[in-house]
Design a protein around this motif. Sequence first.
Motif, PDB file in Angstrom:
ATOM      1  N   LEU A   1      85.852 -76.298  96.182  1.00 22.31           N
ATOM      2  CA  LEU A   1      85.609 -75.207  95.242  1.00 22.31           C
ATOM      3  C   LEU A   1      86.681 -75.177  94.147  1.00 22.31           C
ATOM      4  N   ARG A   2      87.940 -75.411  94.526  1.00 23.72           N
ATOM      5  CA  ARG A   2      89.014 -75.437  93.526  1.00 23.72           C
ATOM      6  C   ARG A   2      88.770 -76.518  92.486  1.00 23.72           C
ATOM      7  N   ASN A   3      88.335 -77.691  92.950  1.00 22.67           N
ATOM      8  CA  ASN A   3      88.028 -78.779  92.012  1.00 22.67           C
ATOM      9  C   ASN A   3      86.810 -78.455  91.151  1.00 22.67           C
ATOM     10  N   THR A   4      85.816 -77.812  91.768  1.00 26.01           N
ATOM     11  CA  THR A   4      84.537 -77.570  91.104  1.00 26.01           C
ATOM     12  C   THR A   4      84.662 -76.607  89.932  1.00 26.01           C
ATOM     13  N   VAL A   5      85.404 -75.502  90.122  1.00 24.94           N
ATOM     14  CA  VAL A   5      85.432 -74.458  89.084  1.00 24.94           C
ATOM     15  C   VAL A   5      86.246 -74.854  87.863  1.00 24.94           C
ATOM     16  N   ARG A   6      86.835 -76.055  87.888  1.00 17.92           N
ATOM     17  CA  ARG A   6      87.536 -76.535  86.688  1.00 17.92           C
ATOM     18  C   ARG A   6      86.558 -76.789  85.552  1.00 17.92           C
ATOM     19  N   HIS A   7      85.310 -77.117  85.899  1.00 16.85           N
ATOM     20  CA  HIS A   7      84.292 -77.396  84.882  1.00 16.85           C
ATOM     21  C   HIS A   7      83.646 -76.089  84.445  1.00 16.85           C
ATOM     22  N   LYS A   8      83.430 -75.939  83.173  1.00 16.79           N
ATOM     23  CA  LYS A   8      82.834 -74.719  82.635  1.00 16.79           C
ATOM     24  C   LYS A   8      81.560 -75.061  81.859  1.00 16.79           C
ATOM     25  N   ALA A   9      80.648 -74.102  81.827  1.00 18.08           N
ATOM     26  CA  ALA A   9      79.456 -74.278  81.002  1.00 18.08           C
ATOM     27  C   ALA A   9      79.860 -74.302  79.536  1.00 18.08           C
ATOM     28  N   ALA A  10      79.221 -75.142  78.759  1.00 18.07           N
ATOM     29  CA  ALA A  10      79.588 -75.325  77.352  1.00 18.07           C
ATOM     30  C   ALA A  10      78.930 -74.268  76.475  1.00 18.07           C
TER      31      ALA A  10
ATOM     32  N   ALA B   1      81.151 -85.666  66.399  1.00 22.20           N
ATOM     33  CA  ALA B   1      81.273 -84.294  65.893  1.00 22.20           C
ATOM     34  C   ALA B   1      79.882 -83.698  65.664  1.00 22.20           C
ATOM     35  N   GLY B   2      79.651 -82.513  66.214  1.00 24.95           N
ATOM     36  CA  GLY B   2      78.358 -81.858  66.080  1.00 24.95           C
ATOM     37  C   GLY B   2      77.378 -82.205  67.180  1.00 24.95           C
ATOM     38  N   ASP B   3      77.686 -83.240  68.000  1.00 21.86           N
ATOM     39  CA  ASP B   3      76.817 -83.630  69.112  1.00 21.86           C
ATOM     40  C   ASP B   3      77.191 -82.833  70.368  1.00 21.86           C
ATOM     41  N   PHE B   4      76.282 -82.830  71.350  1.00 20.39           N
ATOM     42  CA  PHE B   4      76.534 -82.104  72.602  1.00 20.39           C
ATOM     43  C   PHE B   4      76.732 -83.092  73.743  1.00 20.39           C
ATOM     44  N   ASP B   5      77.810 -82.917  74.508  1.00 15.09           N
ATOM     45  CA  ASP B   5      78.133 -83.776  75.646  1.00 15.09           C
ATOM     46  C   ASP B   5      77.322 -83.321  76.857  1.00 15.09           C
ATOM     47  N   VAL B   6      76.179 -83.966  77.074  1.00 15.96           N
ATOM     48  CA  VAL B   6      75.265 -83.564  78.152  1.00 15.96           C
ATOM     49  C   VAL B   6      75.900 -83.772  79.529  1.00 15.96           C
ATOM     50  N   LYS B   7      76.590 -84.881  79.701  1.00 14.33           N
ATOM     51  CA  LYS B   7      77.137 -85.211  81.018  1.00 14.33           C
ATOM     52  C   LYS B   7      78.142 -84.166  81.475  1.00 14.33           C
ATOM     53  N   TYR B   8      79.152 -83.914  80.642  1.00 18.89           N
ATOM     54  CA  TYR B   8      80.232 -83.017  81.058  1.00 18.89           C
ATOM     55  C   TYR B   8      79.969 -81.554  80.705  1.00 18.89           C
ATOM     56  N   GLY B   9      79.083 -81.308  79.753  1.00 12.46           N
ATOM     57  CA  GLY B   9      78.807 -79.938  79.352  1.00 12.46           C
ATOM     58  C   GLY B   9      77.708 -79.268  80.148  1.00 12.46           C
ATOM     59  N   LEU B  10      76.812 -80.059  80.762  1.00 15.57           N
ATOM     60  CA  LEU B  10      75.672 -79.482  81.472  1.00 15.57           C
ATOM     61  C   LEU B  10      75.411 -80.147  82.820  1.00 15.57           C
TER      62      LEU B  10
ATOM     63  N   LEU C   1      77.061 -82.506  84.934  1.00  9.07           N
ATOM     64  CA  LEU C   1      78.047 -82.516  86.014  1.00  9.07           C
ATOM     65  C   LEU C   1      78.397 -81.126  86.537  1.00  9.07           C
ATOM     66  N   PRO C   2      78.492 -80.103  85.694  1.00  9.02           N
ATOM     67  CA  PRO C   2      78.719 -78.771  86.266  1.00  9.02           C
ATOM     68  C   PRO C   2      77.658 -78.366  87.291  1.00  9.02           C
ATOM     69  N   ILE C   3      76.392 -78.713  87.045  1.00 11.52           N
ATOM     70  CA  ILE C   3      75.332 -78.404  88.020  1.00 11.52           C
ATOM     71  C   ILE C   3      75.511 -79.242  89.275  1.00 11.52           C
ATOM     72  N   VAL C   4      75.699 -80.544  89.094  1.00  7.89           N
ATOM     73  CA  VAL C   4      75.868 -81.454  90.222  1.00  7.89           C
ATOM     74  C   VAL C   4      77.038 -81.016  91.102  1.00  7.89           C
ATOM     75  N   ASN C   5      78.153 -80.693  90.487  1.00  8.23           N
ATOM     76  CA  ASN C   5      79.349 -80.329  91.244  1.00  8.23           C
ATOM     77  C   ASN C   5      79.169 -79.016  91.993  1.00  8.23           C
ATOM     78  N   ALA C   6      78.526 -78.039  91.355  1.00 13.15           N
ATOM     79  CA  ALA C   6      78.305 -76.755  92.013  1.00 13.15           C
ATOM     80  C   ALA C   6      77.399 -76.906  93.233  1.00 13.15           C
ATOM     81  N   VAL C   7      76.326 -77.667  93.089  1.00  9.78           N
ATOM     82  CA  VAL C   7      75.395 -77.865  94.201  1.00  9.78           C
ATOM     83  C   VAL C   7      76.058 -78.701  95.294  1.00  9.78           C
ATOM     84  N   ARG C   8      76.861 -79.676  94.913  1.00  4.37           N
ATOM     85  CA  ARG C   8      77.582 -80.480  95.903  1.00  4.37           C
ATOM     86  C   ARG C   8      78.530 -79.600  96.726  1.00  4.37           C
TER      87      ARG C   8
END
Length: 363
Positions: A217-226, A242-251, A253-260
């Motif tokens: 949980l400590r590792n997981t909450v380091r990631h935040k929704a963008a 610039a102006g693009d959205f980082d799908v992997k780290y912004g959306l 992985l946060p889901i994957v990590n939370a469910v894991r």
Amino acid sequence: MRYETAMNHVSFQAIRSASTPGLLRSARLEEQTRLYDRFTSTKIEAWNREAGELQDAVMSRAVSLCEEQFIEEGFGSPPASYAFVAFGSAGREEQTLWSDQDNGLIIGTNEDPEAKTYFDQFGIRLSQILEEAGYPPCPGNVMVSNPLWRKTAVEWEKQLETWREQLGWEQVRYLMIAADLRHVSGDINLSRRLRQSMHEIFEQTSPPEQNLAAAVLRNTVRHKAALNVLGQVITEQTGEHAGDFDVKYGLYLPIVNAVRYLAVEYGINASSTQDRLAQLNELEVVPFRWLESCLQAFHTALRFRSMTSYIEENGSVSGTGYLPQATLKQKEIRRELREALGTVKLMYRTLQRQQRYAERKWL
């Protein structure tokens, strides 16, 4: 046989009969093109499953080619049974068409020192073949060429126990990589044994300061929704994206990590995000509406990952992980992204409350 099924069969036959890494790459790219042409007309769950089957066929053939090369060059057949396994998105059956290498090797028992030398070289060669087949090296070096991810079954169990005891940030990260392990090729009994051992190690009782779920949980909450405080999507501010959205780290992985994390918390022994969500639903430990929103956000993340821009170079395709600014300007895309990120934000508020409670309880 339906035309679509027949086409899959023919394409996969070209992959399975490829006699060189170069031909394997060509067969893979041809099949990827066919599959990508169907992206907009296929549900993401079905499309993702086909992409995974394609990648498994390519990786399995790469393993066979490696064996064949070693026999032809006089090194002989493998001196022990082994299993080629996938980690990362491949382990979770969530690959894009341009996923990089995330893999390892589980080796059976053979006390002969030459067996270790054989598999050391085998791991290095297999990683090279996969790269020739179009899989870029893993930036984190989670590959069969790295001894950390190439071990005998007994060595794997000892390594997992060591990581479980230490629970530093890096050790927890390694444990979570291992938790996504999935069998691809070779002796499936070795993979099953290690997954069972992993489950038992994760379920060990321990004092509060060695609580695995709390460490995850400590590792997981380091990631935040963008999303910023105004509910606006956070895009890259500088650089070539610039102006693009980082799908992997912004959306994604946060889901994957939370469910894991929830899978670890409730003793779920599954490697894919979708299976973990299904088992959480069966256990009724999380509100159904929460899980339903999470699943919808996850499907959005999967679809957007395969819509990100990519680069073709020397016959290989590498993804950038970014949703282009032009795509973000589409009203429907923007709406779906905001909804998915809103779900992730709510998930992480819940997890952060759990973390604060766990820390007060430990104190």
